[in-house]
Design a protein around this motif. Structure first.
Motif, mmCIF file in Angstrom:
data_model
loop_
_atom_site.group_PDB
_atom_site.id
_atom_site.type_symbol
_atom_site.label_atom_id
_atom_site.label_comp_id
_atom_site.label_asym_id
_atom_site.label_seq_id
_atom_site.Cartn_x
_atom_site.Cartn_y
_atom_site.Cartn_z
ATOM 1 N N ASP A 53 14.859 -117.609 -61.855
ATOM 2 C CA ASP A 53 14.457 -116.289 -61.358
ATOM 3 C C ASP A 53 13.089 -115.862 -61.691
ATOM 4 O OD1 ASP A 53 14.438 -113.677 -60.649
ATOM 5 O OD2 ASP A 53 16.641 -113.293 -61.130
ATOM 6 N N HIS A 55 11.258 -113.076 -61.707
ATOM 7 C CA HIS A 55 11.074 -111.683 -61.870
ATOM 8 C C HIS A 55 12.458 -111.079 -62.306
ATOM 9 C CE1 HIS A 55 8.491 -107.933 -62.040
ATOM 10 N NE2 HIS A 55 9.679 -107.399 -61.825
ATOM 11 N N VAL A 56 12.649 -110.756 -63.351
ATOM 12 C CA VAL A 56 14.072 -110.032 -63.375
ATOM 13 C C VAL A 56 13.740 -108.925 -64.825
ATOM 14 C CG1 VAL A 56 14.913 -111.500 -64.915
ATOM 15 C CG2 VAL A 56 16.311 -110.223 -63.907
ATOM 16 N N HIS A 57 14.455 -107.810 -64.375
ATOM 17 C CA HIS A 57 14.435 -106.791 -65.345
ATOM 18 C C HIS A 57 15.904 -106.703 -66.259
ATOM 19 C CE1 HIS A 57 10.519 -104.648 -64.600
ATOM 20 N NE2 HIS A 57 10.859 -105.240 -63.510
ATOM 21 N N THR A 77 21.534 -120.255 -62.187
ATOM 22 C CA THR A 77 20.098 -119.827 -62.731
ATOM 23 C C THR A 77 19.968 -120.648 -64.138
ATOM 24 O OG1 THR A 77 20.090 -117.723 -61.427
ATOM 25 C CG2 THR A 77 18.556 -117.820 -63.341
ATOM 26 N N ILE A 80 14.774 -117.723 -66.501
ATOM 27 C CA ILE A 80 14.162 -116.500 -66.014
ATOM 28 C C ILE A 80 12.906 -116.438 -66.471
ATOM 29 C CG2 ILE A 80 16.486 -115.620 -65.823
ATOM 30 C CD1 ILE A 80 15.806 -113.766 -67.977
ATOM 31 N N SER A 82 11.337 -112.869 -67.429
ATOM 32 C CA SER A 82 11.959 -111.424 -67.564
ATOM 33 C C SER A 82 10.852 -110.619 -68.042
ATOM 34 C CB SER A 82 13.042 -111.401 -68.633
ATOM 35 O OG SER A 82 12.557 -111.805 -69.863
#
Length: 90
Positions: A53, A55-57, A77, A80, A82
């Motif tokens: 992933d 781009h994750v917040h 997944t 990430i 983040s």
């Protein structure tokens, strides 16, 4: 670090095919992938690459990073990227 091998149905994404195969891991890296047959076997587990992933917040999930990871990994997944700039605010 030891080496080992495992058999399974290899999902080859670039070639868009699935086949029974054997993967050998040495020193923490895939050393060899050997096809065992042209078709998948219903008796073997599936081996496929994990999703990244990009781009994750994490704070948007309102979970601690460890809990987010526990839930994300069961969906494939494995990594990430983040952006934790708001995590202290949540």
């Amino acid at each position: 670090m030891t080496s080992f091998s495992t058999e399974g149905n290899i999902v080859d994404i670039p070639r868009k095919k699935t086949y029974a195969g054997k993967i050998t891991v040495a020193m923490g890296r895939i050393g060899k992938i050997e096809p065992l047959s042209e078709a998948a076997s219903p008796h073997l587990p599936y081996i496929l690459p994990g999703f990244i992933d990009s781009h994750v917040h994490i704070e948007s999930a309102m979970l601690a990073p460890s809990e987010f990871a526990r839930l994300a990994v069961v969906h494939g997944t494995t990594a990430i990227v983040s952006d934790p700039h708001e995590i202290a605010n949540v």
